[in-house]
Motif scaffolding. Structure first.
Motif, PDB file in Angstrom:
ATOM      1  N   ALA A 169      24.988 -18.788  37.193  1.00  0.00           N
ATOM      2  CA  ALA A 169      24.324 -19.289  38.398  1.00  0.00           C
ATOM      3  C   ALA A 169      25.293 -20.167  39.185  1.00  0.00           C
ATOM      4  O   ALA A 169      26.166 -20.810  38.625  1.00  0.00           O
ATOM      5  CB  ALA A 169      23.080 -20.090  38.029  1.00  0.00           C
ATOM      6  N   GLN A 170      25.117 -20.109  40.485  1.00  0.00           N
ATOM      7  CA  GLN A 170      25.982 -20.902  41.348  1.00  0.00           C
ATOM      8  C   GLN A 170      25.431 -22.316  41.493  1.00  0.00           C
ATOM      9  O   GLN A 170      24.232 -22.533  41.442  1.00  0.00           O
ATOM     10  CB  GLN A 170      26.058 -20.271  42.743  1.00  0.00           C
ATOM     11  N   THR A 171      26.323 -23.247  41.653  1.00  0.00           N
ATOM     12  CA  THR A 171      25.928 -24.621  41.959  1.00  0.00           C
ATOM     13  C   THR A 171      26.753 -25.114  43.142  1.00  0.00           C
ATOM     14  O   THR A 171      27.902 -24.700  43.326  1.00  0.00           O
ATOM     15  CB  THR A 171      26.125 -25.565  40.771  1.00  0.00           C
ATOM     16  N   VAL A 172      26.157 -25.985  43.921  1.00  0.00           N
ATOM     17  CA  VAL A 172      26.818 -26.597  45.069  1.00  0.00           C
ATOM     18  C   VAL A 172      26.665 -28.100  44.945  1.00  0.00           C
ATOM     19  O   VAL A 172      25.541 -28.589  44.752  1.00  0.00           O
ATOM     20  CB  VAL A 172      26.211 -26.108  46.391  1.00  0.00           C
ATOM     21  N   THR A 173      27.758 -28.822  45.065  1.00  0.00           N
ATOM     22  CA  THR A 173      27.737 -30.266  44.892  1.00  0.00           C
ATOM     23  C   THR A 173      28.244 -30.963  46.141  1.00  0.00           C
ATOM     24  O   THR A 173      29.346 -30.676  46.621  1.00  0.00           O
ATOM     25  CB  THR A 173      28.612 -30.688  43.693  1.00  0.00           C
ATOM     26  N   GLN A 174      27.432 -31.846  46.661  1.00  0.00           N
ATOM     27  CA  GLN A 174      27.849 -32.719  47.754  1.00  0.00           C
ATOM     28  C   GLN A 174      27.834 -34.133  47.179  1.00  0.00           C
ATOM     29  O   GLN A 174      26.781 -34.672  46.875  1.00  0.00           O
ATOM     30  CB  GLN A 174      26.907 -32.589  48.950  1.00  0.00           C
ATOM     31  N   SER A 175      28.997 -34.703  47.034  1.00  0.00           N
ATOM     32  CA  SER A 175      29.127 -35.948  46.285  1.00  0.00           C
ATOM     33  C   SER A 175      28.870 -37.197  47.121  1.00  0.00           C
ATOM     34  O   SER A 175      28.852 -38.306  46.578  1.00  0.00           O
ATOM     35  CB  SER A 175      30.524 -36.038  45.677  1.00  0.00           C
ATOM     36  N   GLN A 176      28.674 -37.021  48.423  1.00  0.00           N
ATOM     37  CA  GLN A 176      28.465 -38.173  49.319  1.00  0.00           C
ATOM     38  C   GLN A 176      27.025 -38.132  49.838  1.00  0.00           C
ATOM     39  O   GLN A 176      26.728 -37.421  50.781  1.00  0.00           O
ATOM     40  CB  GLN A 176      29.434 -38.108  50.503  1.00  0.00           C
ATOM     41  N   PRO A 177      26.128 -38.901  49.239  1.00  0.00           N
ATOM     42  CA  PRO A 177      24.732 -38.865  49.719  1.00  0.00           C
ATOM     43  C   PRO A 177      24.606 -39.372  51.157  1.00  0.00           C
ATOM     44  O   PRO A 177      23.783 -38.859  51.916  1.00  0.00           O
ATOM     45  CB  PRO A 177      24.004 -39.799  48.755  1.00  0.00           C
ATOM     46  N   GLU A 178      25.414 -40.370  51.511  1.00  0.00           N
ATOM     47  CA  GLU A 178      25.343 -40.931  52.859  1.00  0.00           C
ATOM     48  C   GLU A 178      26.748 -41.270  53.344  1.00  0.00           C
ATOM     49  O   GLU A 178      27.606 -41.676  52.564  1.00  0.00           O
ATOM     50  CB  GLU A 178      24.494 -42.214  52.871  1.00  0.00           C
ATOM     51  N   MET A 179      26.932 -41.080  54.654  1.00  0.00           N
ATOM     52  CA  MET A 179      28.191 -41.481  55.280  1.00  0.00           C
ATOM     53  C   MET A 179      27.877 -41.992  56.681  1.00  0.00           C
ATOM     54  O   MET A 179      26.847 -41.624  57.278  1.00  0.00           O
ATOM     55  CB  MET A 179      29.157 -40.302  55.386  1.00  0.00           C
ATOM     56  N   SER A 180      28.791 -42.806  57.184  1.00  0.00           N
ATOM     57  CA  SER A 180      28.647 -43.249  58.565  1.00  0.00           C
ATOM     58  C   SER A 180      30.014 -43.202  59.242  1.00  0.00           C
ATOM     59  O   SER A 180      31.051 -43.277  58.573  1.00  0.00           O
ATOM     60  CB  SER A 180      28.050 -44.656  58.638  1.00  0.00           C
ATOM     61  N   VAL A 181      29.985 -43.041  60.541  1.00  0.00           N
ATOM     62  CA  VAL A 181      31.216 -42.937  61.321  1.00  0.00           C
ATOM     63  C   VAL A 181      30.961 -43.516  62.701  1.00  0.00           C
ATOM     64  O   VAL A 181      29.812 -43.492  63.194  1.00  0.00           O
ATOM     65  CB  VAL A 181      31.673 -41.463  61.408  1.00  0.00           C
ATOM     66  N   GLN A 182      31.985 -44.041  63.311  1.00  0.00           N
ATOM     67  CA  GLN A 182      31.865 -44.537  64.672  1.00  0.00           C
ATOM     68  C   GLN A 182      31.991 -43.373  65.650  1.00  0.00           C
ATOM     69  O   GLN A 182      32.741 -42.416  65.403  1.00  0.00           O
ATOM     70  CB  GLN A 182      32.934 -45.581  64.975  1.00  0.00           C
ATOM     71  N   GLU A 183      31.269 -43.499  66.721  1.00  0.00           N
ATOM     72  CA  GLU A 183      31.348 -42.498  67.784  1.00  0.00           C
ATOM     73  C   GLU A 183      32.807 -42.275  68.175  1.00  0.00           C
ATOM     74  O   GLU A 183      33.594 -43.226  68.241  1.00  0.00           O
ATOM     75  CB  GLU A 183      30.554 -43.033  68.986  1.00  0.00           C
ATOM     76  N   ALA A 184      33.136 -41.011  68.392  1.00  0.00           N
ATOM     77  CA  ALA A 184      34.470 -40.558  68.820  1.00  0.00           C
ATOM     78  C   ALA A 184      35.474 -40.450  67.672  1.00  0.00           C
ATOM     79  O   ALA A 184      36.564 -39.911  67.869  1.00  0.00           O
ATOM     80  CB  ALA A 184      35.066 -41.415  69.928  1.00  0.00           C
ATOM     81  N   GLU A 185      35.113 -40.916  66.500  1.00  0.00           N
ATOM     82  CA  GLU A 185      36.025 -40.799  65.370  1.00  0.00           C
ATOM     83  C   GLU A 185      35.796 -39.477  64.636  1.00  0.00           C
ATOM     84  O   GLU A 185      34.885 -38.715  64.934  1.00  0.00           O
ATOM     85  CB  GLU A 185      35.848 -41.989  64.430  1.00  0.00           C
ATOM     86  N   THR A 186      36.660 -39.255  63.651  1.00  0.00           N
ATOM     87  CA  THR A 186      36.600 -38.035  62.850  1.00  0.00           C
ATOM     88  C   THR A 186      36.055 -38.351  61.463  1.00  0.00           C
ATOM     89  O   THR A 186      36.369 -39.401  60.893  1.00  0.00           O
ATOM     90  CB  THR A 186      37.995 -37.395  62.738  1.00  0.00           C
ATOM     91  N   VAL A 187      35.251 -37.460  60.943  1.00  0.00           N
ATOM     92  CA  VAL A 187      34.665 -37.651  59.611  1.00  0.00           C
ATOM     93  C   VAL A 187      34.731 -36.334  58.853  1.00  0.00           C
ATOM     94  O   VAL A 187      34.632 -35.255  59.449  1.00  0.00           O
ATOM     95  CB  VAL A 187      33.212 -38.158  59.713  1.00  0.00           C
ATOM     96  N   THR A 188      34.901 -36.436  57.543  1.00  0.00           N
ATOM     97  CA  THR A 188      34.956 -35.242  56.693  1.00  0.00           C
ATOM     98  C   THR A 188      33.899 -35.343  55.607  1.00  0.00           C
ATOM     99  O   THR A 188      33.832 -36.335  54.884  1.00  0.00           O
ATOM    100  CB  THR A 188      36.344 -35.093  56.051  1.00  0.00           C
ATOM    101  N   LEU A 189      33.083 -34.306  55.512  1.00  0.00           N
ATOM    102  CA  LEU A 189      32.051 -34.219  54.490  1.00  0.00           C
ATOM    103  C   LEU A 189      32.524 -33.268  53.390  1.00  0.00           C
ATOM    104  O   LEU A 189      33.026 -32.185  53.682  1.00  0.00           O
ATOM    105  CB  LEU A 189      30.741 -33.694  55.093  1.00  0.00           C
ATOM    106  N   SER A 190      32.321 -33.676  52.153  1.00  0.00           N
ATOM    107  CA  SER A 190      32.828 -32.902  51.021  1.00  0.00           C
ATOM    108  C   SER A 190      31.777 -31.960  50.441  1.00  0.00           C
ATOM    109  O   SER A 190      30.574 -32.260  50.465  1.00  0.00           O
ATOM    110  CB  SER A 190      33.300 -33.852  49.919  1.00  0.00           C
ATOM    111  N   CYS A 191      32.264 -30.861  49.923  1.00  0.00           N
ATOM    112  CA  CYS A 191      31.399 -29.898  49.236  1.00  0.00           C
ATOM    113  C   CYS A 191      32.250 -29.147  48.219  1.00  0.00           C
ATOM    114  O   CYS A 191      33.344 -28.660  48.546  1.00  0.00           O
ATOM    115  CB  CYS A 191      30.791 -28.916  50.228  1.00  0.00           C
ATOM    116  N   THR A 192      31.783 -29.093  47.002  1.00  0.00           N
ATOM    117  CA  THR A 192      32.406 -28.241  46.001  1.00  0.00           C
ATOM    118  C   THR A 192      31.350 -27.308  45.447  1.00  0.00           C
ATOM    119  O   THR A 192      30.153 -27.589  45.510  1.00  0.00           O
ATOM    120  CB  THR A 192      33.044 -29.048  44.859  1.00  0.00           C
TER     121      THR A 192
END
Lengths: 116, 115
Positions: A1-24
């Motif tokens: 069976a496949q599993t998907v993990t997102q290790s960051q339950p919450e993130m915040s970023v300032q407007e106009a900045e760059t953010v990266t969300l993780s997924c394995t």
């Protein structure tokens, strides 16, 4: 069976900045699809971007791009020039290709808040 | 046009009521789905219809009864629900998996409250 993990339950970023969300993910399949879905507070689930596993080139949709590392089974989402409207829950999802590929396996989600 | 519509947007029902949720798409998709979503959780698959035939039932209690009258419509009939069934019910559609990538497009959902 496949599993998907997102290790960051919450993130915040300032407007106009760059953010990266993780997924394995974990799978024994060689052909599959990966998706990022966005669900704003209005609750409609919107497809942001998709990646076919057989393609080496990373998918891009305007300010959204992915870093797909097949060997590492990693599929991160980069949001450039973040906007207030990007505030949402983001779900990473996996789908087998071929056959009756109807099942999406979702990660638990990352709640992204874009601050003014 | 990647639109999936759902009615009603909100529904409050008692445990003895019978109600139905409706979903419609005009994208020519041949696969349609019902999901249940609790707050801050990912959607949980309930049913999949492919070419108007039920192809997946994720062991959903019989108080939920799906129906696919034609390739554009999907209903979910509700009867004798429990308070724990209160949730957002999402409909989605996709090309048939054999025909393409099959990415799913979601409707806005029906917020169901069982009292």
């Amino acid at each position: 069976a496949q599993t998907v993990t997102q290790s960051q339950p919450e993130m915040s970023v300032q407007e106009a900045e760059t953010v990266t969300l993780s997924c394995t993910y974990d799978t024994s399949e060689s052909n599959y699809y990966l998706f990022w879905y966005k669900q704003p507070p209005s609750r409609q689930m919107i497809l942001v971007i998709r990646q076919e596993a057989y393609k080496q080139q990373n998918a891009t949709e305007n300010r959204f791009s992915v870093n797909f590392q097949k060997a590492a089974k990693s599929f991160s989402l980069k949001i450039s020039d973040s906007q207030l409207g990007d505030t949402a829950m983001y779900f990473c999802a996996f789908m087998n290709s071929g056959g009756s590929n109807y099942k999406l396996t979702f990660g638990k989600g990352t709640l992204l808040t874009v601050n003014p | 046009d990647t639109e999936v519509t759902q009615t009603p947007k909100h529904l409050v029902m008692g445990m003895t009521n019978k109600k139905s949720l409706k979903c419609e798409q005009h994208m020519g998709h041949r696969a349609m789905y019902w999901y249940k979503q609790k707050a801050k959780k990912p959607p949980e698959l309930m049913f999949v219809y492919s070419y108007e035939k039920l192809s997946i039932n994720e062991s959903v209690p019989s108080r939920f009864s799906p129906e696919c009258p034609n390739s554009s419509l999907l209903n979910l009939h509700l009867h004798a629900l429990q308070p724990e069934d209160s949730a957002l019910y999402l409909c989605a559609s996709s090309q048939d998996g054999l025909a393409g990538v099959g990415e799913q497009y979601f409707g806005p959902g029906t917020r169901l409250t069982v009292t």
